[in-house]
Enzyme design. Structure first.
Site, PDB file in Angstrom:
ATOM      1  N   HIS A 152       2.248   5.198  -3.183  1.00 45.73           N
ATOM      2  CA  HIS A 152       2.455   6.656  -3.093  1.00 45.73           C
ATOM      3  C   HIS A 152       3.711   6.984  -3.877  1.00 45.73           C
ATOM      4  O   HIS A 152       4.826   6.849  -3.401  1.00 45.73           O
ATOM      5  CB  HIS A 152       2.512   7.087  -1.620  1.00 45.73           C
ATOM      6  CG  HIS A 152       1.198   6.874  -0.946  1.00 45.73           C
ATOM      7  ND1 HIS A 152       0.255   7.886  -0.819  1.00 45.73           N
ATOM      8  CD2 HIS A 152       0.625   5.753  -0.440  1.00 45.73           C
ATOM      9  CE1 HIS A 152      -0.837   7.388  -0.241  1.00 45.73           C
ATOM     10  NE2 HIS A 152      -0.627   6.097   0.005  1.00 45.73           N
ATOM     11  N   ARG A 211      -4.051   8.036   4.549  1.00 50.39           N
ATOM     12  CA  ARG A 211      -3.699   6.867   5.362  1.00 50.39           C
ATOM     13  C   ARG A 211      -3.961   7.053   6.839  1.00 50.39           C
ATOM     14  O   ARG A 211      -3.515   6.246   7.664  1.00 50.39           O
ATOM     15  CB  ARG A 211      -2.231   6.499   5.120  1.00 50.39           C
ATOM     16  CG  ARG A 211      -1.911   6.156   3.676  1.00 50.39           C
ATOM     17  CD  ARG A 211      -2.730   4.986   3.128  1.00 50.39           C
ATOM     18  NE  ARG A 211      -2.353   4.653   1.743  1.00 50.39           N
ATOM     19  CZ  ARG A 211      -2.873   3.668   1.059  1.00 50.39           C
ATOM     20  NH1 ARG A 211      -3.825   2.900   1.589  1.00 50.39           N
ATOM     21  NH2 ARG A 211      -2.487   3.425  -0.174  1.00 50.39           N
ATOM     22  N   GLU A 237       0.831  -1.206   0.000  1.00 46.60           N
ATOM     23  CA  GLU A 237       0.000   0.000   0.000  1.00 46.60           C
ATOM     24  C   GLU A 237       0.866   1.257   0.000  1.00 46.60           C
ATOM     25  O   GLU A 237       0.583   2.235  -0.686  1.00 46.60           O
ATOM     26  CB  GLU A 237      -0.915   0.000   1.229  1.00 46.60           C
ATOM     27  CG  GLU A 237      -1.918  -1.131   1.221  1.00 46.60           C
ATOM     28  CD  GLU A 237      -2.931  -1.034   2.350  1.00 46.60           C
ATOM     29  OE1 GLU A 237      -3.953  -1.715   2.263  1.00 46.60           O
ATOM     30  OE2 GLU A 237      -2.704  -0.284   3.324  1.00 46.60           O
ATOM     31  N   ARG A 295      16.139 -11.244  -2.679  1.00 51.81           N
ATOM     32  CA  ARG A 295      17.008 -11.996  -3.591  1.00 51.81           C
ATOM     33  C   ARG A 295      18.438 -12.046  -3.052  1.00 51.81           C
ATOM     34  O   ARG A 295      19.142 -13.008  -3.258  1.00 51.81           O
ATOM     35  CB  ARG A 295      17.027 -11.324  -4.966  1.00 51.81           C
ATOM     36  CG  ARG A 295      15.677 -11.296  -5.643  1.00 51.81           C
ATOM     37  CD  ARG A 295      15.804 -10.657  -7.020  1.00 51.81           C
ATOM     38  NE  ARG A 295      16.590 -11.499  -7.897  1.00 51.81           N
ATOM     39  CZ  ARG A 295      17.320 -11.041  -8.922  1.00 51.81           C
ATOM     40  NH1 ARG A 295      17.374  -9.765  -9.179  1.00 51.81           N
ATOM     41  NH2 ARG A 295      17.998 -11.877  -9.674  1.00 51.81           N
ATOM     42  N   GLU A 323      14.841  -3.604   1.514  1.00 51.76           N
ATOM     43  CA  GLU A 323      15.719  -4.777   1.597  1.00 51.76           C
ATOM     44  C   GLU A 323      15.310  -5.785   0.524  1.00 51.76           C
ATOM     45  O   GLU A 323      14.150  -5.825   0.101  1.00 51.76           O
ATOM     46  CB  GLU A 323      15.671  -5.391   2.998  1.00 51.76           C
ATOM     47  CG  GLU A 323      14.403  -6.144   3.312  1.00 51.76           C
ATOM     48  CD  GLU A 323      14.477  -6.850   4.674  1.00 51.76           C
ATOM     49  OE1 GLU A 323      13.972  -6.259   5.644  1.00 51.76           O
ATOM     50  OE2 GLU A 323      15.007  -7.963   4.739  1.00 51.76           O
ATOM     51  N   SER A 324      16.276  -6.602   0.132  1.00 46.83           N
ATOM     52  CA  SER A 324      16.051  -7.524  -0.989  1.00 46.83           C
ATOM     53  C   SER A 324      15.850  -8.946  -0.500  1.00 46.83           C
ATOM     54  O   SER A 324      16.615  -9.437   0.325  1.00 46.83           O
ATOM     55  CB  SER A 324      17.262  -7.474  -1.926  1.00 46.83           C
ATOM     56  OG  SER A 324      17.196  -8.534  -2.858  1.00 46.83           O
TER      57      SER A 324
END
Ligand SMILES: Cc1cc2nc3c(=O)[nH]c(=O)nc-3n(C[C@H](O)[C@H](O)[C@H](O)COP(=O)(O)OP(=O)(O)OC[C@H]3O[C@@H](n4cnc5c(N)ncnc54)[C@H](O)[C@@H]3O)c2cc1C
Length: 242
Positions: free
Chosen positions: A90, A196, A86, A101, A98-99
């Protein structure tokens, strides 16, 4: 790797860098009438005069938004991935996350706190939420914890067997935590906050998911410490993003 599974019911929001003050709004706005002399007044928040408040109020009320762009706030956020989905809608913001993968994702999962309202009534766009029964509260905790443990076990078994992280992560649920930096200016933050948070007195009430609202509440507190007059006048003018 055999990590302990962590269950959390909160989000982390920290302001890690900022250059933001009410004076930043004034210096940008006044270039139109007095040119570069406005720089001498930049950041002069303690001495903001009535006329300065009046100018910020005018900009907010009449939706002259660009003077609210000359500032920057970088937040560090830890929240479940369903919140990030969500959040990242924006677009007028910069994100680095952070990954999944390049690193093994930590076994931290969101489970709603017992006081989190569980029952939804109303129509799309205008839902009201009501407390769950004790049975519903217990069921939600049990199912979410169970699914998280099960999914993380499957993830880990694939990693242990040498499967790539980008493949193994496909079994992980949306309630696993991620972390990111997000940088916004006050104008885009006000747009985010107007959508929000559900706050009484909003000219255009929004009905956000509670967990992103928890992030928005903390972001608004941190912002209001740095730009108190802008934050106050945003509220007084019905929380309409200029
Ligand atoms: C309660 C709630 C329910 C939602 N439900 C859904 C849903 O069911 N499905 C769904 O897909 N999304 C949903 N959304 C997401 C929503 O549609 C927006 O994507 C999100 O709120 C970001 O808003 P934004 O575009 O104003 O923000 P930003 O992307 O930060 O944009 C800020 C402002 O910049 C301008 N802007 C940005 N990009 C453009 C552009 N391409 N063209 C013109 N102007 C632009 C607009 O003025 C915009 O308001 C929901 C949001 C909320 C708050």
């Amino acid at each position: 790797m055999n990590d302990e599974i962590e269950f959390r019911s909160d989000v982390t929001v920290e302001l890690v860098r900022s250059q933001a003050s009410d004076g930043d709004v004034l210096f940008a706005a006044r270039v139109s009438t007095i040119g570069e002399q406005t720089l001498e007044r930049a950041g002069d928040d303690e001495e903001l005069e009535k006329r300065d408040r009046g100018l910020i109020n005018f900009l907010m009320r009449d939706r002259h938004g660009t003077p609210f762009e000359h500032n920057s706030m970088t937040f560090y956020v830890q929240a479940p991935i369903f919140v990030f989905r969500e959040f990242q809608r924006h677009r007028i913001a910069s994100y680095n996350e952070e990954s999944g993968r390049y690193r093994q994702l930590r076994p931290a999962f969101y489970v709603p706190a017992p006081e989190r309202r569980l029952r939804q009534e109303g129509r799309p766009g205008k839902y009201e939420f009501h407390p769950g029964t004790p049975e519903q509260t217990a069921l939600v905790a049990e199912e979410i914890r169970g699914a998280s443990v099960e999914a993380y076990g499957r993830y880990q078994r694939m990693l242990d067997a040498g499967v790539a992280r980008e493949v193994a992560r496909m079994v992980l649920p949306l309630n696993i935590y991620s972390s990111m930096y997000v940088t916004m200016n006050a104008r885009s933050l006000m747009n985010f906050l107007s959508l929000r948070r559900l706050v009484e007195g909003s000219a255009f009430p929004s009905f956000p998911q509670r967990e992103i609202e928890m992030c928005a509440e903390r972001m608004e507190e941190l912002w209001a410490e740095r730009m108190p007059i802008t934050a106050e006048l945003f509220n007084r003018n019905g929380r309409v993003a200029p």
